[in-house]
Design a protein around this motif. Sequence first.
Motif, PDB file in Angstrom:
ATOM      1  N   PRO A   1       1.403 -17.124  -1.876  1.00 51.58           N
ATOM      2  CA  PRO A   1       1.436 -16.210  -3.032  1.00 51.58           C
ATOM      3  C   PRO A   1       1.507 -14.763  -2.564  1.00 51.58           C
ATOM      4  N   TRP A   2       2.698 -14.340  -2.189  1.00 54.72           N
ATOM      5  CA  TRP A   2       2.831 -13.012  -1.600  1.00 54.72           C
ATOM      6  C   TRP A   2       2.390 -11.908  -2.553  1.00 54.72           C
ATOM      7  N   GLY A   3       2.589 -12.121  -3.839  1.00 49.52           N
ATOM      8  CA  GLY A   3       2.133 -11.114  -4.793  1.00 49.52           C
ATOM      9  C   GLY A   3       0.633 -10.903  -4.723  1.00 49.52           C
ATOM     10  N   THR A   4      -0.114 -12.017  -4.676  1.00 49.77           N
ATOM     11  CA  THR A   4      -1.578 -11.929  -4.577  1.00 49.77           C
ATOM     12  C   THR A   4      -1.996 -11.320  -3.251  1.00 49.77           C
ATOM     13  N   ILE A   5      -1.363 -11.788  -2.158  1.00 52.77           N
ATOM     14  CA  ILE A   5      -1.712 -11.285  -0.824  1.00 52.77           C
ATOM     15  C   ILE A   5      -1.464  -9.788  -0.735  1.00 52.77           C
ATOM     16  N   THR A   6      -0.312  -9.345  -1.232  1.00 52.41           N
ATOM     17  CA  THR A   6       0.024  -7.917  -1.185  1.00 52.41           C
ATOM     18  C   THR A   6      -0.944  -7.103  -2.043  1.00 52.41           C
ATOM     19  N   SER A   7      -1.276  -7.650  -3.218  1.00 50.20           N
ATOM     20  CA  SER A   7      -2.192  -6.927  -4.111  1.00 50.20           C
ATOM     21  C   SER A   7      -3.566  -6.767  -3.474  1.00 50.20           C
ATOM     22  N   VAL A   8      -4.037  -7.836  -2.819  1.00 45.83           N
ATOM     23  CA  VAL A   8      -5.344  -7.768  -2.155  1.00 45.83           C
ATOM     24  C   VAL A   8      -5.307  -6.759  -1.011  1.00 45.83           C
ATOM     25  N   PHE A   9      -4.203  -6.724  -0.272  1.00 50.25           N
ATOM     26  CA  PHE A   9      -4.091  -5.782   0.855  1.00 50.25           C
ATOM     27  C   PHE A   9      -4.107  -4.340   0.349  1.00 50.25           C
ATOM     28  N   VAL A  10      -3.331  -4.087  -0.710  1.00 50.54           N
ATOM     29  CA  VAL A  10      -3.295  -2.731  -1.275  1.00 50.54           C
ATOM     30  C   VAL A  10      -4.663  -2.370  -1.867  1.00 50.54           C
ATOM     31  N   ALA A  11      -5.291  -3.344  -2.537  1.00 54.75           N
ATOM     32  CA  ALA A  11      -6.607  -3.092  -3.110  1.00 54.75           C
ATOM     33  C   ALA A  11      -7.627  -2.756  -2.033  1.00 54.75           C
TER      34      ALA A  11
END
Length: 856
Positions: free
Chosen positions: A818-828
């Motif tokens: 889930p790249w969207g979730t992974i990216t969101s967590v990284f940015v968060a």
Amino acid sequence: MTVLKTSLRNFFAHKGRMALSAVAVLLSVAFVCGTLVFTDTMNTTFDKLFAVTASDVTVSPKVAKSDETPQNGVPESLPASVLDKARHAEGVKSVEGGVSSMNVTVVDSDNENMGSSTGAPTIAGDWTSNDLRSMEITSGHAPRGPTEMMVDADTADKHHLELGDELRTIAQTGDFRARIVGITTFKVTNPGAAVVYFDTATAQRELLGTTGRFTNINVTAASGVSDEQLKQNVTRTLAEAGSFKVQTAKENADENRQDVGQFMNVIKYAMLGFAGIAFLVGIFLIINTFSMLVAQRTREIGLMRAIGSSRRQVNRSVLVEALLLGVLGSVLGVGAGVGIAIGLMKVMGSMGMDLSTRDLTIKATTPVAGLVLGVVVTVLAAYLPARRAGKVSPMAALRDAGTPADGRAGRVRALIGLVLTGAGAAALYAAASAKKASDGSLVLGVGVVLTLIGFVVIGPLLAGGVVRVISAVLLRAFGPVGRMAERNALRNPRRTGATGAALMIGLALVACLSVVGSSMVASATSELDKSVGADFIVQGNQRIVPQAEKAMQQSPHLAHVTRYKMLDATLTSPDGKAEDTGITAADPSYADDLRRTTTQGTLPAAYGDDAMSVGSDYAKKHGVHVGDTVTVAFKGGRTAKLKVAAITSDDTALDQGARYMSIATMEKYVPKDRIPPNQIMFAKAKDGQEKQAYAALKQSMKPYPQYQVRDQTDYKKELKDQVGQLLNMVYGLLALAIIVAVLGVVNTLALSVVERTREIGLLRAIGLSRRQLRRMIRLESVVIALFGALLGLGLGMGWGATAQKLLALEGLNVLQIPWGTITSVFVASAFVGLFAALIPAFRAGRMNVLNAIATE
């Protein structure tokens, strides 16, 4: 005494620096104590309910535990003759028959389900004097005829029911209507079940489908007769009438308590597991706090050693500070835990499960467990910094800098970390290569633990390279301020590694579960697209009653409707080995509704007369081939010799291992009154009439709100939503660990600012502005947070990918990141770093330049 005085002086001198560590201990202990108080309160609630609802002695049908919910949907019952015989037992004061069923749905005039939204059952039965133990009529009167009923006050309040309202009860034996003539209130807390009462004759006829039978017999003891003695007398009297289950009130309550206790233990240990994760993250915070305090007090400790303090005294001084921190945080945590428990009770109340604060249960072991756990964890976490403090030499009093790093110790640590990480990676590879999911799951657990510990140990080594990469991408644009932030993060790799590791743990679990959840949804969706030919699926929390089945079959625009029933049987293979298992009986059209791949034979042939199919794993295990005969002993029916007409591939996630036969074959060997209702039903629309069929089927099933009508799009969405809800709940529980990790970043930065007071003063003196200083500290925090996020997300995705390999053995073959979730967590994580730096950066910017330069 000198050690204690020194510890107290240091503790209160640095109380501000200890505060965040104390908060971490407080939160972790509060979660543990809150979990224990909440689950103990739930157990108390059920215990009180079970204690007052059971009669002195209860007689019920003797059935196996697995048979207590009959497969035909109608409760097992006793003939009225048993009641007459029990009445003649010695020591009996009174005997009363009871009727009870949980396989019912009650709806109002708008077809709204009156049952609980929490999964608690709807219980329908007859009103007896035994019910007066737990209930009292607070409005109206008890039901007196077939058109009257009574409901509990909680259900009436939730659904705004009043006397005179008409409700429809949907049972396996048919639908019937009655008006509310009474409302009854629980004398103890009702955990959330909806309860309705009828008169005895109506309950027997409508819930059991017959008269003169009872689901249980309540026996009340005469004065001076104990429950145990009464049980013996009743058992002896009924010996000639057959075999029955005779229980005292205590045995009945204990049995019910055991059933609830198993469910409660799952909740308790799952929540304690997340509390353990928070404790693990808190350990890094405590280690960092004491490590930095020891480093800042190196000169002070050196002076103490120079005037005669021994290593043991210095060591004990630091451990006593940790003890004070642990005691303070734990005591506050115990109190906060009670508040968390009350909050959880309120949340459950809003969801429909009523828990009263009058039943709030705080066992003596709960605060003791919280205190012991908090203190022990804190002292153990401080042991390494304390040991390091004890090694400070008297010559350190002559140095301005902290204790020099032990290069050899760093190399040993790096080597150990590499070995652990390598061993963990090997275990993950072995798990991914496993041939059986059950074998690989244990290896996966070992791999997760070893790689986690390995990354924690090797963190300082990784910090140097990873921080430089992040800085090259992120900090170069900020010029000299960015370079100073990078050097600050690299100044103490051990500290940066420990701070990042705290965040890494929580995010690794988030990433792992995200990968597993997304892969499950993608695999199931792919399987649905490939295998499911039915246009519509109808199912609910209860098996489908005959009247709902009829409504579905009469719905227009459908090409066919498929019945699907599950029943228990004992299979004896040609090699003579018997196995208790489930059998699927369906209409032949099910071969089109679910396209199963066969390794031998054809699936339509399995729906022929006296034929069946078996799964490939079963066939391989027992050497079964097409044409062989399998002996099937149906539960509640006769034994059949069935020919194996097909062997289905078990490389699937849908109906894996299922044994199919036609309903016609099943009906030859199972009596009509023992045939189970449909577990689920399928339908296919006529060509070009999908929309009309969907609307018509929805309308046909509207009177039965306990069932859901879904097309394939709905079904996929429902599956995704269910997995999403589960993941959101887990993420919520992991939030505690992430909060503690954020506190760790805040504490590290705050102590780092104190440690660099003189340096900050000099930077300000040579022209660094307050704004640049605050930016430097914020960027340092962001780098540390992104360092932890990068390690955590990478590690978690590795765990998740390995877990998906095991799921593939169960038919879930699609790996989806889930790249969207992974990216969101990284940015968060970057925003987490910014948030964590707010207070330290503010404090640094307010420093007086001259005072900072003068600081030693």
